[in-house]
Write a protein that holds these residues in place. Structure first.
Motif, PDB file in Angstrom:
ATOM      1  N   VAL A 121      42.885  48.710  37.787  1.00  0.00           N
ATOM      2  CA  VAL A 121      43.483  48.237  36.853  1.00  0.00           C
ATOM      3  C   VAL A 121      42.224  47.633  36.167  1.00  0.00           C
ATOM      4  CG1 VAL A 121      45.456  47.891  39.022  1.00  0.00           C
ATOM      5  CG2 VAL A 121      43.317  46.191  38.474  1.00  0.00           C
ATOM      6  N   PRO A 122      43.749  47.344  35.133  1.00  0.00           N
ATOM      7  CA  PRO A 122      43.379  46.426  34.119  1.00  0.00           C
ATOM      8  C   PRO A 122      42.327  44.760  33.844  1.00  0.00           C
ATOM      9  CG  PRO A 122      45.563  47.264  33.166  1.00  0.00           C
ATOM     10  CD  PRO A 122      44.930  47.195  34.728  1.00  0.00           C
ATOM     11  N   ALA A 123      41.531  44.656  33.677  1.00  0.00           N
ATOM     12  CA  ALA A 123      40.964  43.090  33.837  1.00  0.00           C
ATOM     13  C   ALA A 123      41.872  41.480  33.001  1.00  0.00           C
ATOM     14  CB  ALA A 123      39.387  42.580  33.124  1.00  0.00           C
ATOM     15  N   GLN A 130      41.731  52.503  27.224  1.00  0.00           N
ATOM     16  CA  GLN A 130      40.330  52.432  27.079  1.00  0.00           C
ATOM     17  C   GLN A 130      39.640  51.306  27.677  1.00  0.00           C
ATOM     18  OE1 GLN A 130      39.198  55.442  25.752  1.00  0.00           O
ATOM     19  NE2 GLN A 130      37.112  54.943  25.916  1.00  0.00           N
ATOM     20  N   GLU A 131      40.320  50.506  27.456  1.00  0.00           N
ATOM     21  CA  GLU A 131      39.500  49.407  28.680  1.00  0.00           C
ATOM     22  C   GLU A 131      39.907  49.368  29.220  1.00  0.00           C
ATOM     23  OE1 GLU A 131      39.779  45.600  25.172  1.00  0.00           O
ATOM     24  OE2 GLU A 131      42.122  46.187  25.981  1.00  0.00           O
ATOM     25  N   THR A 132      40.719  49.834  30.225  1.00  0.00           N
ATOM     26  CA  THR A 132      40.743  49.980  31.766  1.00  0.00           C
ATOM     27  C   THR A 132      39.831  50.935  32.144  1.00  0.00           C
ATOM     28  OG1 THR A 132      42.954  49.313  31.430  1.00  0.00           O
ATOM     29  CG2 THR A 132      42.357  50.068  33.099  1.00  0.00           C
ATOM     30  N   VAL A 137      39.133  46.703  36.848  1.00  0.00           N
ATOM     31  CA  VAL A 137      38.429  46.266  38.134  1.00  0.00           C
ATOM     32  C   VAL A 137      39.101  47.068  38.757  1.00  0.00           C
ATOM     33  CG1 VAL A 137      38.350  44.115  39.728  1.00  0.00           C
ATOM     34  CG2 VAL A 137      38.304  44.017  37.372  1.00  0.00           C
ATOM     35  N   ILE A 138      38.488  47.415  40.144  1.00  0.00           N
ATOM     36  CA  ILE A 138      39.186  48.430  41.328  1.00  0.00           C
ATOM     37  C   ILE A 138      38.966  47.297  42.537  1.00  0.00           C
ATOM     38  CG2 ILE A 138      38.546  49.643  43.545  1.00  0.00           C
ATOM     39  CD1 ILE A 138      36.341  51.305  40.907  1.00  0.00           C
ATOM     40  N   LEU A 139      40.817  47.395  42.469  1.00  0.00           N
ATOM     41  CA  LEU A 139      41.082  46.224  43.965  1.00  0.00           C
ATOM     42  C   LEU A 139      41.064  47.555  45.468  1.00  0.00           C
ATOM     43  CD1 LEU A 139      43.961  45.092  42.385  1.00  0.00           C
ATOM     44  CD2 LEU A 139      42.005  43.848  42.448  1.00  0.00           C
TER      45      LEU A 139
END
Length: 543
Positions: A121-123, A130-132, A137-139
């Motif tokens: 998921v996105p920070a 693209q940023e994701t 971040v992997i939860l």
């Protein structure tokens, strides 16, 4: 009701707390304060199929506010008959220490073939695709995180049977969010989860109507709402509208002069409305308009079903294709303050059922939404859910809880909403710029939408069409011709007649609905260019 205790407990974690003086006298907390103000939680409420009450998750003090009105006179025989699921009542005893359950049919989690669930998921603040991809971040949720004190929600809990309310873990977050954004002005408001707003409407109609009823709505309304109501024997009564939606004077006139014999139905007691970024017209009611509508509802004792999937898709003000871009909200507080007041936030009577959803802001396939209403109505809703939908998907609840509570928190979620506000503003501006550039203004006109996903195009010159027949008033025949011409040009828009609240009524307007939500910017522009070509060819104009 007893006064609050002189001392309360403020959470440090979900299972420990510190004592502070009377925090419930404080105002509703800001987004970054909510986690720290959570009351110490009873660990039993996080277990498998554990019952929960959203009242336990509210942070403000509502003792000085009025109780909701009771709605026994509108509740259907079906809803009065439903008493809930007796087997689920037994789940309330599962939290008793040391109890050995030989009763409920809850499968053992050792037979769930899932050990971990991981999502990327996105920070916070890095929300683009693209940023994701690059820095997301992997939860990860494990099967037994709750038993191992790693988290309060896990696979063993989420993937088992649950209550119609949804799991307490996500319900807590939903309740806090509702309180922060809307702060309902009466004592006994509650939240419960749904599997989306269409299901919520279906249950509401089964709870609050009977076959033969008519229900008020905008004259053009969400097609699925009409199609949901008709099999239940409920017809829509369309109320004239403008760019802000329902006209309060027109609503008052319809109700004041209601003729049972002429209408074939008793006077309406329900109103269904999509007041923000309305589907299909894109209309958004101002705070003043909503207050005026609410007064008419009080006058005629109307119960309001407020369907708000587009509420957080309120956009920056439109300043023209060449105008300056207004700055985004500078803070979470500014963002919330800029939102149009909801009917829920104005509701002192408990006469509003608000339907919220993650569908338009996170993912439609999550199939998770929530309902906010008075305790009486929520109890009936939960009893219905326990014997029909059984509650939202545990997979979705766990994934969303990991994202919005454990990872983003309320502040991060508001950051995400501000992000998509700006994204939709850009898309809205693209379609409006393309309309200015390509559409023949002698045929079509429009108002810039301020929220939602839809752009409503008024073909106001339809009587100039070569096939117009003044005697037959063949509006829908002309609409069909234009629709097929648009298809021939390689574009697709929705016909306005598909959104009539009451298809039996004669309409003398012709509209098409476009959306700027699905296609990328360059295709939005090309689609509008093709629309312009279709209109020129169909009407024989060279503008």
């Amino acid at each position: 009701m007893a006064p609050p205790a002189a001392l309360e407990v403020e959470a440090v974690t979900d299972t420990t707390g510190v004592t502070i003086p009377d925090p419930l006298k404080a105002p509703v907390p800001k987004s970054n304060d909510i986690r720290g103000r959570r009351k110490k939680a009873d660990k039993a409420q996080w277990g498998v199929a554990a019952p929960s009450d959203s009242a336990n998750f509210r942070q403000g003090n509502y003792d000085d506010k009025p109780l909701a009105r009771r709605w026994d006179h509108y509740i259907s025989d079906e809803a009065h008959t439903r008493k809930g699921n007796n087997l689920k009542k037994a789940a309330g005893f599962l939290g008793k220490p040391g109890i050995i359950s030989l009763g409920g049919g809850l499968p053992s989690s050792e037979y769930f073939p899932f050990e971990e669930l991981s999502i990327k998921v996105p920070a916070v603040g890095k929300f683009s695709e693209q940023e994701t991809k690059e820095s997301g971040v992997i939860l990860t949720a494990g099967k037994h995180d709750l038993a191992e004190d790693k988290a309060i929600f896990d696979i063993a809990t989420a993937f088992n049977y649950g209550q119609g309310t949804g799991a307490a873990q996500l319900l807590r977050w939903i309740t806090e969010h509702t309180e922060m954004v809307h702060n309902p002005p009466y004592q006994d408001w509650r939240c419960t989860m749904s599997i989306g707003s269409t299901s919520g409407l279906d249950m509401a109609l089964r709870m609050l109507s009977r076959p033969g009823d008519m229900m008020l709505s905008e004259d053009y309304t969400f097609a699925a709402a009409v199609e949901c109501a008709l099999p239940l024997g409920v017809r829509m009564c369309g109320v004239p509208m403008d760019s802000e939606g329902i006209l309060p004077d027109a609503m008052d006139e319809i109700l004041t002069n209601w003729d049972v014999a002429d209408r074939g139905a008793r006077k309406p007691h329900l109103m269904y409305t999509v007041p923000t970024g309305q589907n299909p017209t894109g209309a958004t009611a101002s705070g003043a308009r909503r207050r005026a509508i609410y007064k008419v509802a009080q006058k005629h004792d109307i119960y309001i079903i407020e369907d708000e999937p587009y509420y957080f898709l309120q956009m920056q003000p439109y300043t023209g294709s060449d105008g300056p871009n207004p700055p985004p909200p500078a803070s979470h507080a500014d963002f919330i303050k800029a939102l149009v007041p909801s009917y829920l936030s104005l509701d002192t009577d408990g006469r509003v059922m608000r339907l919220d959803s993650f569908s338009k802001v996170l993912a439609p396939g999550s199939r998770i939404g929530w309902v906010t209403a008075s305790a009486q109505i929520i109890k009936k809703y939960q009893q219905h859910a326990d014997l029909s939908t059984q509650g939202p998907s545990g997979f979705s609840q766990l994934a969303l809880w990991k994202l919005v509570d454990e990872h983003w928190g309320h502040g991060g979620y508001l950051d995400w909403l501000i992000h998509i506000r700006l994204e939709y503003t850009t898309r809205r501006n693209i379609i409006l710029g393309a309309c200015e550039k390509y559409l023949p203004k002698s045929i079509v006109r429009w108002n810039p939408p301020s929220a939602g996903m839809f752009h409503w195009l008024d073909i106001y010159a339809y009587k100039q069409h070569p096939l117009w027949d003044e005697k037959r008033k063949n509006v829908e025949e002309i609409e069909e011709r234009i629709f097929m011409k648009i298809i021939d040009e390689g574009a697709l828009l929705m016909r306005g007649s598909w959104f009539y609240a009451d298809p039996s009524q004669k309409h003398d307007t012709l509209f098409f609905r476009a959306t700027y939500a699905a296609a990328p910017g360059e295709k939005i522009e090309e689609g509008v260019r093709r629309l312009g070509e279709a209109l020129r060819r169909e009407f024989g104009v060279k503008e």
